[in-house]
Design a protein around this motif. Structure first.
Motif, PDB file in Angstrom:
ATOM      1  N   ILE A 195       0.837  -1.208   0.000  1.00 26.44           N
ATOM      2  CA  ILE A 195       0.000   0.000   0.000  1.00 26.44           C
ATOM      3  C   ILE A 195       0.869   1.254   0.000  1.00 26.44           C
ATOM      4  O   ILE A 195       0.536   2.249  -0.651  1.00 26.44           O
ATOM      5  CB  ILE A 195      -0.988  -0.021   1.184  1.00 26.44           C
ATOM      6  CG1 ILE A 195      -2.018  -1.147   0.965  1.00 26.44           C
ATOM      7  CG2 ILE A 195      -1.682   1.323   1.343  1.00 26.44           C
ATOM      8  CD1 ILE A 195      -3.046  -1.287   2.061  1.00 26.44           C
ATOM      9  N   ARG A 196       1.989   1.192   0.731  1.00 24.06           N
ATOM     10  CA  ARG A 196       2.920   2.324   0.649  1.00 24.06           C
ATOM     11  C   ARG A 196       3.375   2.535  -0.797  1.00 24.06           C
ATOM     12  O   ARG A 196       3.453   3.651  -1.299  1.00 24.06           O
ATOM     13  CB  ARG A 196       4.136   2.062   1.538  1.00 24.06           C
ATOM     14  CG  ARG A 196       3.945   2.438   2.995  1.00 24.06           C
ATOM     15  CD  ARG A 196       5.300   2.661   3.642  1.00 24.06           C
ATOM     16  NE  ARG A 196       5.155   2.858   5.080  1.00 24.06           N
ATOM     17  CZ  ARG A 196       5.282   1.908   5.992  1.00 24.06           C
ATOM     18  NH1 ARG A 196       5.536   0.680   5.602  1.00 24.06           N
ATOM     19  NH2 ARG A 196       5.149   2.179   7.270  1.00 24.06           N
ATOM     20  N   SER A 197       3.697   1.444  -1.459  1.00 23.26           N
ATOM     21  CA  SER A 197       4.134   1.517  -2.852  1.00 23.26           C
ATOM     22  C   SER A 197       3.033   2.115  -3.732  1.00 23.26           C
ATOM     23  O   SER A 197       3.288   2.968  -4.588  1.00 23.26           O
ATOM     24  CB  SER A 197       4.516   0.130  -3.363  1.00 23.26           C
ATOM     25  OG  SER A 197       4.872   0.177  -4.726  1.00 23.26           O
ATOM     26  N   TYR A 198       1.786   1.662  -3.494  1.00 23.95           N
ATOM     27  CA  TYR A 198       0.656   2.201  -4.260  1.00 23.95           C
ATOM     28  C   TYR A 198       0.519   3.710  -4.037  1.00 23.95           C
ATOM     29  O   TYR A 198       0.323   4.485  -4.985  1.00 23.95           O
ATOM     30  CB  TYR A 198      -0.638   1.505  -3.863  1.00 23.95           C
ATOM     31  CG  TYR A 198      -1.864   2.137  -4.484  1.00 23.95           C
ATOM     32  CD1 TYR A 198      -2.282   1.781  -5.761  1.00 23.95           C
ATOM     33  CD2 TYR A 198      -2.594   3.109  -3.794  1.00 23.95           C
ATOM     34  CE1 TYR A 198      -3.393   2.373  -6.346  1.00 23.95           C
ATOM     35  CE2 TYR A 198      -3.705   3.713  -4.373  1.00 23.95           C
ATOM     36  CZ  TYR A 198      -4.099   3.336  -5.647  1.00 23.95           C
ATOM     37  OH  TYR A 198      -5.184   3.930  -6.222  1.00 23.95           O
ATOM     38  N   GLN A 199       0.653   4.115  -2.764  1.00 19.14           N
ATOM     39  CA  GLN A 199       0.489   5.529  -2.447  1.00 19.14           C
ATOM     40  C   GLN A 199       1.565   6.381  -3.117  1.00 19.14           C
ATOM     41  O   GLN A 199       1.301   7.479  -3.622  1.00 19.14           O
ATOM     42  CB  GLN A 199       0.529   5.733  -0.931  1.00 19.14           C
ATOM     43  CG  GLN A 199       0.098   7.123  -0.478  1.00 19.14           C
ATOM     44  CD  GLN A 199       0.129   7.268   1.030  1.00 19.14           C
ATOM     45  OE1 GLN A 199       1.135   6.948   1.663  1.00 19.14           O
ATOM     46  NE2 GLN A 199      -0.972   7.718   1.607  1.00 19.14           N
ATOM     47  N   GLN A 200       2.777   5.856  -3.136  1.00 17.39           N
ATOM     48  CA  GLN A 200       3.864   6.581  -3.788  1.00 17.39           C
ATOM     49  C   GLN A 200       3.605   6.710  -5.294  1.00 17.39           C
ATOM     50  O   GLN A 200       3.806   7.764  -5.894  1.00 17.39           O
ATOM     51  CB  GLN A 200       5.196   5.879  -3.524  1.00 17.39           C
ATOM     52  CG  GLN A 200       5.649   5.994  -2.071  1.00 17.39           C
ATOM     53  CD  GLN A 200       6.802   5.065  -1.754  1.00 17.39           C
ATOM     54  OE1 GLN A 200       7.200   4.246  -2.588  1.00 17.39           O
ATOM     55  NE2 GLN A 200       7.335   5.176  -0.536  1.00 17.39           N
ATOM     56  N   ILE A 201       3.168   5.585  -5.897  1.00 12.41           N
ATOM     57  CA  ILE A 201       2.858   5.619  -7.332  1.00 12.41           C
ATOM     58  C   ILE A 201       1.714   6.590  -7.610  1.00 12.41           C
ATOM     59  O   ILE A 201       1.752   7.368  -8.563  1.00 12.41           O
ATOM     60  CB  ILE A 201       2.505   4.210  -7.842  1.00 12.41           C
ATOM     61  CG1 ILE A 201       3.746   3.314  -7.806  1.00 12.41           C
ATOM     62  CG2 ILE A 201       1.926   4.256  -9.253  1.00 12.41           C
ATOM     63  CD1 ILE A 201       3.458   1.862  -8.112  1.00 12.41           C
ATOM     64  N   GLU A 202       0.684   6.551  -6.739  1.00 12.41           N
ATOM     65  CA  GLU A 202      -0.461   7.454  -6.909  1.00 12.41           C
ATOM     66  C   GLU A 202      -0.019   8.909  -6.801  1.00 12.41           C
ATOM     67  O   GLU A 202      -0.450   9.768  -7.577  1.00 12.41           O
ATOM     68  CB  GLU A 202      -1.525   7.158  -5.862  1.00 12.41           C
ATOM     69  CG  GLU A 202      -2.771   8.035  -6.013  1.00 12.41           C
ATOM     70  CD  GLU A 202      -3.745   7.854  -4.859  1.00 12.41           C
ATOM     71  OE1 GLU A 202      -4.957   7.850  -5.115  1.00 12.41           O
ATOM     72  OE2 GLU A 202      -3.282   7.741  -3.707  1.00 12.41           O
ATOM     73  N   SER A 203       0.884   9.187  -5.847  1.00 12.48           N
ATOM     74  CA  SER A 203       1.365  10.546  -5.664  1.00 12.48           C
ATOM     75  C   SER A 203       2.131  11.019  -6.894  1.00 12.48           C
ATOM     76  O   SER A 203       1.912  12.129  -7.395  1.00 12.48           O
ATOM     77  CB  SER A 203       2.264  10.617  -4.429  1.00 12.48           C
ATOM     78  OG  SER A 203       2.799  11.912  -4.279  1.00 12.48           O
ATOM     79  N   VAL A 204       3.014  10.152  -7.391  1.00 15.50           N
ATOM     80  CA  VAL A 204       3.780  10.499  -8.588  1.00 15.50           C
ATOM     81  C   VAL A 204       2.843  10.697  -9.778  1.00 15.50           C
ATOM     82  O   VAL A 204       2.987  11.641 -10.569  1.00 15.50           O
ATOM     83  CB  VAL A 204       4.823   9.404  -8.898  1.00 15.50           C
ATOM     84  CG1 VAL A 204       5.451   9.646 -10.260  1.00 15.50           C
ATOM     85  CG2 VAL A 204       5.897   9.377  -7.821  1.00 15.50           C
ATOM     86  N   THR A 205       1.854   9.790  -9.906  1.00 11.89           N
ATOM     87  CA  THR A 205       0.909   9.880 -11.027  1.00 11.89           C
ATOM     88  C   THR A 205       0.101  11.171 -10.967  1.00 11.89           C
ATOM     89  O   THR A 205      -0.081  11.858 -11.977  1.00 11.89           O
ATOM     90  CB  THR A 205      -0.036   8.671 -11.029  1.00 11.89           C
ATOM     91  OG1 THR A 205       0.745   7.474 -11.141  1.00 11.89           O
ATOM     92  CG2 THR A 205      -1.007   8.751 -12.189  1.00 11.89           C
ATOM     93  N   LYS A 206      -0.390  11.478  -9.750  1.00 18.42           N
ATOM     94  CA  LYS A 206      -1.184  12.702  -9.616  1.00 18.42           C
ATOM     95  C   LYS A 206      -0.340  13.933  -9.916  1.00 18.42           C
ATOM     96  O   LYS A 206      -0.804  14.878 -10.557  1.00 18.42           O
ATOM     97  CB  LYS A 206      -1.777  12.798  -8.210  1.00 18.42           C
ATOM     98  CG  LYS A 206      -2.991  11.898  -7.999  1.00 18.42           C
ATOM     99  CD  LYS A 206      -3.615  12.150  -6.644  1.00 18.42           C
ATOM    100  CE  LYS A 206      -4.896  11.324  -6.476  1.00 18.42           C
ATOM    101  NZ  LYS A 206      -5.508  11.554  -5.157  1.00 18.42           N
ATOM    102  N   ASN A 207       0.896  13.909  -9.435  1.00 22.88           N
ATOM    103  CA  ASN A 207       1.778  15.030  -9.733  1.00 22.88           C
ATOM    104  C   ASN A 207       2.023  15.157 -11.230  1.00 22.88           C
ATOM    105  O   ASN A 207       2.002  16.248 -11.795  1.00 22.88           O
ATOM    106  CB  ASN A 207       3.110  14.868  -9.006  1.00 22.88           C
ATOM    107  CG  ASN A 207       3.050  15.442  -7.595  1.00 22.88           C
ATOM    108  OD1 ASN A 207       2.789  16.611  -7.402  1.00 22.88           O
ATOM    109  ND2 ASN A 207       3.267  14.587  -6.606  1.00 22.88           N
TER     110      ASN A 207
END
Length: 742
Positions: free
Chosen positions: A157-169
């Motif tokens: 989930i940490r990995s997902y959150q990081q990917i989501e953050s990068v994607t949103k950015n």
């Protein structure tokens, strides 16, 4: 959940701060986890093991699939799944791997974390599969203790959150870059404000927004420092261009004012207010939020504000340039260029009740010259202000020094309404000026398809109105333009044919009534086109005068007449004179007299045999200038004849001053000369000529009876069809041989 110090498991990397997270019924946000396994017991055990877990501030929400096929469908239906706990062997040995391929290749979901689990170690996927398909972890079910399962969940989930953050950015930055390109196309402050708010709606979850700034220099009539609404989203269009104080949301009103004054952003859970400035241009954007902004959204907005601040300055500068190009500097009305744009809208309108018109102030230059340009400017301001009072539905522009353009419903834009505007004096400084104007109109059903075309149409109507002796207005009709196009075509053809030597002089003999001999000839201009068609002088002479071509043609006629005089002298007819008609435009040329004298000298002719014919109308314009020119010509021996005497309006006092040699009786006074009482005017003119010691020539003699009567009245000379029609030079010489040698 605490970790024992003496454990030898390899999960000591778990963040202890996260271990303090326990089940909290107040937490409503969840992470969606899909459990895929054909063994129902695995579902129960997994959910039981993780039932009290809180990961990064959220509970886990479980979705269950019991085959690879079901898993694919559920992932398609739920786009918010963050983690898949996936069995490898189900309905087939590679069912789990098929699901992985479907997620990565078909659905293009690179953000979903995947943990492969198998109860049969012999069916472990190949290393290349794990690398190629971004599998988060691979475990056998027997080694997945609760502690290791929790560790795996946290990591995924940490990995997902990081990917989501990068994607949103990345997506946010892409939107910002795209928005910058879109906003570059906005060239008005209002358009830019609306465009910025539209882009904000793409970045954040907002139910309404406003863009505010000071209205001075942006909104007509805004002469204070109040904040105005320049753009809105989710409110009423009527709010645009109104003061911020009219906004019903008083909290938003206060936040925007505070933000503008303190020059900083303000946030709460339900709204966000952003301040930005560039180059002295300041503005505030207020957002009513459906949910509080995330850290990522705030960061993206900060980047976006940097871009839009620069864009806001640029659009102000562009609007200033546009105003310079499209606004009249004096009245602040649209100028000629912008009026053409307004006429484009007029052409595309479905409203057949619309009318456009030009308003031309009569004798405005006299006011400028007599009272000064400052008074003239004040008068223009007063006129524009009064025209504006007609109706707010009208569009008004200043398209020339003293010409206004107007577009509006015919109930306001009509001759009666516009004429009434000039019925009362205009108060200008200490002056009360009563002026009048001419109007050219064009109704919607007569208008062309483009603004430039319509402007030309109302110009045609205005020019006709200025020439009218009856009404000060004219409505455009198609035949007017047809006539104008015909005139322009004829002038163009006349220029071409004149250059190609298609103009020719014909000569009509003038005879002495006493001797019957030819004593002279009137040179008459003829135009024969390339097609062999003769154009009447009554048609092309006015066109030549209108276009200014009469100057060149007039000089050419004098040149041709002098050449014929040389030939006459060489043929022993040196007692025959030639008369040439001279028009008003020729006399207006400063060098006219010198040109005639120079042509006569170059051709070495007897100037006493060259006669210039003028009409009474020539005297109507600057008579003393004409008299001085004629005296100068007379001094060179050139004869002067007054043509069409009695048809004009010249004063007899001027007639006495003219250095004349001959009077010509117009054909209008000859045609009925044999009728009872029909010779009175001709007799008067002949007697007047005798008393002034002038020879008198009668024109238009067509019958023997007319000749007899003119002899009785004492007329000296005649010309007309009774003797000969106008003829080319070679025929004229033959006529001389026949008549003067008999």
């Amino acid at each position: 959940m605490q970790v024992s110090e003496n454990t030898n498991d390899d999960f000591l990397f778990i963040d202890d701060s996260d271990e303090d997270e326990i089940f909290d019924p107040a937490i409503t946000d969840t992470w969606k986890v899909l459990i895929v396994d054909d063994d129902p017991e695995i579902h129960s055990v997994t959910q039981l093991a993780l039932s009290d877990l809180v990961v990064l501030g959220r509970h886990l929400e479980y979705i269950h699939a019991y085959s690879g096929q079901d898993a694919c469908k559920l992932i398609e239906e739920h786009n918010d799944i963050v983690l898949v706990l996936l069995d490898v062997v189900m309905e087939s040995d590679d069912a789990g791997l098929v699901v992985v391929k479907h997620i990565r290749e078909q659905l293009k979901r690179d953000d979903i974390r995947i943990v492969l689990r198998t109860g049969q170690p012999g069916y472990a996927p190949e290393e290349s599969v794990i690398k190629d398909y971004d599998i988060n972890d691979y475990k056998t079910k027997t080694e997945l203790t609760r502690r290791k399962l929790v560790t795996t969940i946290y990591a995924a989930i940490r990995s997902y959150q990081q990917i989501e953050s990068v994607t949103k950015n990345r997506q946010g930055l892409e939107r910002i870059i795209g928005a910058a390109g879109t906003l570059l196309g906005q060239h008005t402050v209002h358009g830019y404000a609306s465009g910025v708010l539209a882009e904000f709606n793409m970045l954040v979850d907002s139910n309404s927004s406003v863009f505010c700034s000071r209205g001075q220099g942006i909104i007509n009539g805004a002469d204070d420092l109040s904040l105005y609404i320049l753009g809105q989203s989710g409110l009423s269009e009527a709010a645009i261009n109104t003061k911020l104080s009219t906004l019903e949301d008083k909290d938003a009103n206060r936040q925007i004012s505070r933000c503008f004054q303190q020059k900083k952003h303000f946030f709460d859970s339900e709204s966000a207010t952003f301040y930005f400035s560039s180059g002295g241009f300041r503005a505030v954007i207020h957002l009513a939020l459906n949910k509080a902004l995330t850290t990522i959204e705030v960061q993206l907005i900060e980047v976006f504000l940097t871009n839009i601040a620069t864009g806001y300055e640029n659009v102000h500068l562009f609007q200033k340039l546009r105003n310079a190009a499209y606004k009249d500097w004096l009245t602040d009305l649209p100028n000629r260029l912008d009026f053409v744009n307004l006429l484009d809208d007029f052409c595309q309108s479905d409203n057949d009740e619309l009318v456009t018109a030009l308003i031309d102030i009569n004798h405005f230059s006299d006011i400028n010259d007599g009272l000064g340009q400052d008074i003239g400017n004040q008068l223009l301001m007063a006129v524009s202000a009064r025209i504006r009072t007609l109706s707010e539905k009208n569009h008004l522009a200043r398209i020339g020094a003293d010409v206004f353009g107007i577009i509006g419903p015919k109930e306001w834009v009509n001759p009666e309404a516009l004429t009434a505007l000039f019925s009362q004096p205009f108060s200008v400084g200490e002056q009360n000026l009563l002026i009048n104007a001419c109007f050219g109109f064009c109704a919607k059903n007569s208008a062309g398809s483009r603004g430039v075309k319509v402007l030309n149409q109302i110009n045609i109507a205005l020019n006709l109105a200025k020439k009218s002796l009856h009404e000060p207005y004219v409505y455009y009709h198609q035949e007017m333009e047809d006539k104008t196009l015909w005139r322009l075509g004829m002038i163009r053809q006349l220029r071409t044919d004149f250059a190609d030597n298609r103009l020719e002089l014909y000569y009509q003999p003038q005879l002495s009534l006493a001797s019957g001999k030819v004593i002279g000839a009137e040179a008459l201009l003829r135009w024969k086109t390339a097609e062999g068609k003769f154009i009447s002088p009554a048609v092309f002479i006015p066109l030549a005068e209108y276009s200014g071509l009469i100057i060149e043609i007039g000089n050419w006629v004098v040149e041709q007449a002098c050449q014929q005089l040389k030939k006459l002298a060489a043929s022993k007819f040196n007692d025959v004179s030639i008369s040439v008609n001279v028009s008003i435009p020729q006399f207006k040329r400063d060098n006219f007299v010198d040109t005639v004298i120079e042509i006569a000298k170059l051709n070495q002719v007897d100037t006493s045999k060259l006669e210039l014919e003028i009409t009474e109308n020539v005297l109507m314009d600057e008579p003393q200038v004409i008299i001085d020119a004629l005296i100068k010509l007379k001094a060179q021996g050139i004869s002067i004849a007054l043509d069409d005497f009695g048809t004009g309006f010249s004063s007899l006092s001027y007639l006495q001053k003219l250095p004349l040699d001959r009077l010509k009786v117009d054909r209008a006074f000859v045609s009925d000369i044999v009728m009872p009482g029909g010779s009175i005017i001709a007799d008067t003119i002949i007697n007047l000529g005798k008393q002034m010691s002038l020879n008198v020539v009668a024109e238009g003699i067509e019958t023997l009876e007319q000749e007899v009567e003119l002899k009785r009245l004492g007329c000296d000379e005649v010309q007309g069809f009774h003797y000969a029609k106008p003829m080319p030079a070679d025929e004229f010489f033959s006529f001389l041989e026949k008549v003067n040698r008999e």
